[in-house]
Design a protein around this motif. Structure first.
Motif, mmCIF file in Angstrom:
data_model
loop_
_atom_site.group_PDB
_atom_site.id
_atom_site.type_symbol
_atom_site.label_atom_id
_atom_site.label_comp_id
_atom_site.label_asym_id
_atom_site.label_seq_id
_atom_site.Cartn_x
_atom_site.Cartn_y
_atom_site.Cartn_z
ATOM 1 N N SER A 126 -5.669 18.445 -9.596
ATOM 2 C CA SER A 126 -5.318 17.580 -8.471
ATOM 3 C C SER A 126 -6.180 16.325 -8.418
ATOM 4 N N LEU A 127 -7.474 16.464 -8.666
ATOM 5 C CA LEU A 127 -8.368 15.306 -8.619
ATOM 6 C C LEU A 127 -7.997 14.312 -9.709
ATOM 7 N N GLU A 128 -7.717 14.819 -10.879
ATOM 8 C CA GLU A 128 -7.305 13.955 -11.993
ATOM 9 C C GLU A 128 -5.995 13.236 -11.660
ATOM 10 N N ILE A 129 -5.071 13.956 -11.048
ATOM 11 C CA ILE A 129 -3.785 13.369 -10.672
ATOM 12 C C ILE A 129 -3.980 12.220 -9.686
ATOM 13 N N ILE A 130 -4.798 12.437 -8.654
ATOM 14 C CA ILE A 130 -4.995 11.403 -7.644
ATOM 15 C C ILE A 130 -5.678 10.171 -8.247
ATOM 16 N N ASN A 131 -6.669 10.381 -9.103
ATOM 17 C CA ASN A 131 -7.307 9.245 -9.771
ATOM 18 C C ASN A 131 -6.309 8.480 -10.634
ATOM 19 N N PHE A 132 -5.432 9.202 -11.310
ATOM 20 C CA PHE A 132 -4.422 8.571 -12.153
ATOM 21 C C PHE A 132 -3.449 7.754 -11.299
ATOM 22 N N LEU A 133 -3.053 8.288 -10.153
ATOM 23 C CA LEU A 133 -2.158 7.555 -9.259
ATOM 24 C C LEU A 133 -2.813 6.250 -8.796
ATOM 25 N N HIS A 134 -4.105 6.311 -8.455
ATOM 26 C CA HIS A 134 -4.826 5.100 -8.081
ATOM 27 C C HIS A 134 -4.721 4.056 -9.189
ATOM 28 N N LYS A 135 -4.999 4.479 -10.405
ATOM 29 C CA LYS A 135 -5.005 3.560 -11.551
ATOM 30 C C LYS A 135 -3.629 2.939 -11.765
ATOM 31 N N LYS A 136 -2.591 3.769 -11.770
ATOM 32 C CA LYS A 136 -1.244 3.281 -12.093
ATOM 33 C C LYS A 136 -0.680 2.409 -10.964
ATOM 34 N N TYR A 147 -12.518 20.627 -4.900
ATOM 35 C CA TYR A 147 -12.639 19.180 -5.069
ATOM 36 C C TYR A 147 -12.554 18.378 -3.765
ATOM 37 N N ASP A 148 -12.733 19.033 -2.630
ATOM 38 C CA ASP A 148 -12.569 18.331 -1.357
ATOM 39 C C ASP A 148 -13.441 17.068 -1.267
ATOM 40 N N GLU A 149 -14.703 17.177 -1.655
ATOM 41 C CA GLU A 149 -15.615 16.035 -1.531
ATOM 42 C C GLU A 149 -15.189 14.884 -2.425
ATOM 43 N N GLU A 150 -14.683 15.204 -3.617
ATOM 44 C CA GLU A 150 -14.257 14.154 -4.548
ATOM 45 C C GLU A 150 -12.917 13.547 -4.142
ATOM 46 N N ILE A 151 -12.043 14.371 -3.563
ATOM 47 C CA ILE A 151 -10.712 13.891 -3.184
ATOM 48 C C ILE A 151 -10.751 13.024 -1.935
ATOM 49 N N MET A 152 -11.584 13.390 -0.986
ATOM 50 C CA MET A 152 -11.559 12.727 0.324
ATOM 51 C C MET A 152 -11.618 11.200 0.256
ATOM 52 N N PRO A 153 -12.494 10.589 -0.571
ATOM 53 C CA PRO A 153 -12.558 9.118 -0.579
ATOM 54 C C PRO A 153 -11.326 8.453 -1.186
ATOM 55 N N THR A 199 0.843 -1.198 0.000
ATOM 56 C CA THR A 199 0.000 0.000 0.000
ATOM 57 C C THR A 199 0.876 1.245 0.000
ATOM 58 N N ILE A 200 0.307 2.330 -0.470
ATOM 59 C CA ILE A 200 0.951 3.633 -0.426
ATOM 60 C C ILE A 200 0.041 4.573 0.359
ATOM 61 N N HIS A 201 0.644 5.449 1.139
ATOM 62 C CA HIS A 201 -0.100 6.380 1.981
ATOM 63 C C HIS A 201 -0.068 7.754 1.304
ATOM 64 N N ILE A 202 -1.250 8.260 0.955
ATOM 65 C CA ILE A 202 -1.367 9.555 0.273
ATOM 66 C C ILE A 202 -2.113 10.535 1.171
ATOM 67 N N ASN A 203 -1.538 11.724 1.340
ATOM 68 C CA ASN A 203 -2.223 12.755 2.122
ATOM 69 C C ASN A 203 -2.504 13.981 1.264
ATOM 70 N N CYS A 204 -3.455 14.773 1.710
ATOM 71 C CA CYS A 204 -3.860 15.956 0.955
ATOM 72 C C CYS A 204 -4.303 17.049 1.933
ATOM 73 N N ASP A 205 -3.936 18.288 1.619
ATOM 74 C CA ASP A 205 -4.342 19.437 2.429
ATOM 75 C C ASP A 205 -5.744 19.859 1.990
ATOM 76 N N LEU A 206 -6.694 19.797 2.912
ATOM 77 C CA LEU A 206 -8.089 20.090 2.573
ATOM 78 C C LEU A 206 -8.658 21.138 3.527
ATOM 79 N N GLY A 207 -9.909 21.523 3.276
ATOM 80 C CA GLY A 207 -10.547 22.550 4.090
ATOM 81 C C GLY A 207 -9.971 23.929 3.840
ATOM 82 N N GLU A 208 -9.390 24.110 2.651
ATOM 83 C CA GLU A 208 -8.747 25.379 2.307
ATOM 84 C C GLU A 208 -9.571 26.189 1.309
#
Length: 246
Positions: free
Chosen positions: A225-235, A17-23, A4-13
């Motif tokens: 950012s949302l596109e990047i995180i989805n791409f990381l999941h896929k790869k 895309y907070d709602e889409e990124i959180m899951p 597994t990889i641990h990914i963090n993100c700064d939110l509440g700023e």
């Protein structure tokens, strides 16, 4: 998936895309009034994190909303301590009021960079957080003053940045430079995979430096950012590697 990889993100700023990124992430660092955020946004972001089993962290900064906490701010040690303590305790209390728990602290912006390089500021931060007498992880940059001073006092999570270029001394390329950000999906993945799998950071100048990272940050205000995180999941999934907590 065994790895597994641990990914963090700064939110509440105030990002879109907070709602889409959180899951899609393992941990969130929630702005707690210094550079951004207010009571309403903190409550809302904590609730979202709890809904998706995402680790809840405080993201304190210099109290400088005008510059989004990205400029060094001259403050007395007393005032800076009071500000940081107030921000962290605010998020902690809100998390508890929602039935959750604050798991970590990650500094923001200029304060993060200053604590990495300036021993006096790093010591002040460590002393301030020690005074809170709380059990939490501290997200720290690689090869930093704050990691040296906090060693043995907190559980440290070494952090590397998915969407930022590095200098050979482990500092991030200044945002004032055109090549500070990495925004193309494949380049972000290659950058992160090198740090995660090969334990190496390829700097913008082409040098390779060693990397020890427990968590990888994608900034929510990075374009796509949302596109990047989805791409990381896929790869990463293609390589049999899952994102922790998702």
């Amino acid at each position: 998936m065994e790895r597994t990889i641990h990914i963090n993100c700064d939110l509440g700023e105030g990002g879109k895309y907070d709602e889409e990124i959180m899951p899609l992430i393992s941990a969130c660092n929630i702005a707690c009034g210094g550079h951004a955020g207010n009571l309403e946004s903190m409550h809302r972001t904590v609730r979202m994190a709890m809904e998706h089993d995402v680790e809840i962290g405080a993201h304190p900064s210099y109290p400088d909303r005008e510059n989004f906490g990205r400029n060094h701010l001259e403050m007395s040690a007393k005032d800076l301590k009071l500000s940081i303590e107030g921000q962290v305790l605010s998020l902690k209390q809100i998390a508890e009021s929602e039935g959750g728990k604050m798991t970590h602290v990650k500094l923001h912006g200029a304060l993060y960079n200053d604590a990495a390089k300036d021993e006096n500021i790093a010591r002040l931060i460590v002393e301030c957080l020690e005074d809170l007498e709380e059990d939490f992880r501290l997200f720290v940059p690689l090869n930093s003053k704050i990691s040296e001073l906090a060693m043995g006092k907190f559980e440290l999570f070494f952090e590397a940045f998915a969407d930022r270029n590095y200098e050979p001394d482990y500092s991030l390329v200044s945002r004032s430079k055109n090549h500070a950000l990495i925004t193309e999906n494949q380049q972000v993945f290659e950058h992160v995979f090198s740090m995660y799998n090969d334990k190496k950071i390829k700097t913008f100048s082409g040098e390779e430096i060693s990397c020890k990272a427990d968590t990888f940050c994608v900034h929510s205000d990075t374009p796509s950012s949302l596109e990047i995180i989805n791409f990381l999941h896929k790869k990463f999934a293609e390589k049999g590697i899952g994102v922790k907590n998702t």
